[in-house]
Write a protein that holds these residues in place. Sequence first.
Motif, PDB file in Angstrom:
ATOM      1  N   SER A  33      -2.167 -36.274  -7.285  1.00  0.00           N
ATOM      2  CA  SER A  33      -1.247 -34.968  -8.708  1.00  0.00           C
ATOM      3  C   SER A  33      -1.587 -34.576  -9.335  1.00  0.00           C
ATOM      4  O   SER A  33      -1.502 -33.950 -10.475  1.00  0.00           O
ATOM      5  CB  SER A  33       0.437 -35.163  -7.857  1.00  0.00           C
ATOM      6  OG  SER A  33      -0.059 -34.629  -5.990  1.00  0.00           O
ATOM      7  N   LEU A  34      -1.407 -36.205 -10.273  1.00  0.00           N
ATOM      8  CA  LEU A  34      -1.442 -36.315 -11.799  1.00  0.00           C
ATOM      9  C   LEU A  34      -3.134 -35.692 -12.130  1.00  0.00           C
ATOM     10  O   LEU A  34      -3.162 -35.830 -13.765  1.00  0.00           O
ATOM     11  CB  LEU A  34      -1.364 -37.398 -11.931  1.00  0.00           C
ATOM     12  CG  LEU A  34       0.217 -38.118 -11.903  1.00  0.00           C
ATOM     13  CD1 LEU A  34       1.069 -39.106 -12.854  1.00  0.00           C
ATOM     14  CD2 LEU A  34       1.040 -37.415 -13.192  1.00  0.00           C
ATOM     15  N   ALA A  35      -4.226 -36.274 -10.913  1.00  0.00           N
ATOM     16  CA  ALA A  35      -5.096 -35.881 -11.892  1.00  0.00           C
ATOM     17  C   ALA A  35      -5.798 -34.475 -11.575  1.00  0.00           C
ATOM     18  O   ALA A  35      -6.238 -34.352 -12.136  1.00  0.00           O
ATOM     19  CB  ALA A  35      -6.038 -37.066 -11.140  1.00  0.00           C
ATOM     20  N   ALA A  36      -4.956 -33.695 -11.004  1.00  0.00           N
ATOM     21  CA  ALA A  36      -5.299 -32.163 -10.367  1.00  0.00           C
ATOM     22  C   ALA A  36      -4.338 -31.576 -11.553  1.00  0.00           C
ATOM     23  O   ALA A  36      -4.928 -30.884 -11.792  1.00  0.00           O
ATOM     24  CB  ALA A  36      -3.991 -32.198  -9.079  1.00  0.00           C
ATOM     25  N   ILE A  37      -2.578 -32.156 -12.084  1.00  0.00           N
ATOM     26  CA  ILE A  37      -2.325 -31.432 -12.981  1.00  0.00           C
ATOM     27  C   ILE A  37      -3.133 -31.619 -14.239  1.00  0.00           C
ATOM     28  O   ILE A  37      -2.778 -30.557 -15.267  1.00  0.00           O
ATOM     29  CB  ILE A  37      -0.859 -31.988 -12.625  1.00  0.00           C
ATOM     30  CG1 ILE A  37      -0.239 -31.192 -11.818  1.00  0.00           C
ATOM     31  CG2 ILE A  37      -0.538 -31.430 -14.059  1.00  0.00           C
ATOM     32  CD1 ILE A  37       0.874 -31.807 -11.421  1.00  0.00           C
TER      33      ILE A  37
ATOM     34  N   ARG B  40       2.297 -26.835  -6.041  1.00  0.00           N
ATOM     35  CA  ARG B  40       1.413 -27.248  -4.551  1.00  0.00           C
ATOM     36  C   ARG B  40       1.385 -28.433  -5.100  1.00  0.00           C
ATOM     37  O   ARG B  40       1.468 -28.872  -3.067  1.00  0.00           O
ATOM     38  CB  ARG B  40      -0.452 -27.054  -4.454  1.00  0.00           C
ATOM     39  CG  ARG B  40      -0.419 -25.000  -5.158  1.00  0.00           C
ATOM     40  CD  ARG B  40      -2.099 -25.303  -3.870  1.00  0.00           C
ATOM     41  NE  ARG B  40      -1.770 -23.867  -4.550  1.00  0.00           N
ATOM     42  CZ  ARG B  40      -3.060 -22.901  -5.310  1.00  0.00           C
ATOM     43  NH1 ARG B  40      -4.091 -24.062  -5.239  1.00  0.00           N
ATOM     44  NH2 ARG B  40      -3.164 -21.582  -4.186  1.00  0.00           N
ATOM     45  N   THR B  41       1.631 -29.796  -5.868  1.00  0.00           N
ATOM     46  CA  THR B  41       1.792 -31.152  -5.931  1.00  0.00           C
ATOM     47  C   THR B  41       2.955 -31.714  -5.708  1.00  0.00           C
ATOM     48  O   THR B  41       3.422 -32.949  -4.679  1.00  0.00           O
ATOM     49  CB  THR B  41       0.324 -31.495  -7.483  1.00  0.00           C
ATOM     50  OG1 THR B  41       1.670 -31.348  -7.949  1.00  0.00           O
ATOM     51  CG2 THR B  41      -0.426 -31.481  -7.413  1.00  0.00           C
TER      52      THR B  41
END
Length: 151
Positions: free
Chosen positions: A112-116, A125-126
């Motif tokens: 999630s941190l990488a996607a954000i 979404r995360t």
Amino acid sequence: MYWLVALMSVAILGLIVSGLYLEWRPRFVTSIRGWYKPALGTQLVVFVGAQLALLILGINDVLASPETAGAAAEGLKEMSTGMGLAIIGAGIPTGLSTIGAGIAVGPIGAASLAAITEKPENLGRTLIYLGLAEGIAIYGLVISILLLNKI
């Protein structure tokens, strides 16, 4: 019986002291590698053996304990071996589901941190994925509460 507790305490203290020593003096790790692993294995075997001996030898002391007069006078529910096992069984779902939730939340949180960082609009979404993973622990807690109501 006290000698078993002392043996377990010495094994644990040995592990703690050796861990702290190697943390403070990391250059000695290469020089003691040959004897350190067998020593840790020996301490682990002693610790597990002492726990089993306490379980086998100490179960009679626990089961043979006299009933307390205070609990009978106050009208409290008598605690038997079956009741103790039922309470432990009711707590197991919470413990296992919490472990499962921790295993699930770790990789999901990292992803999630990488996607954000790449796309900040994916935050909602995360958070949903993290909430679903954390829901595992809540389900275990609900099951434990339902089991406690049956006891």
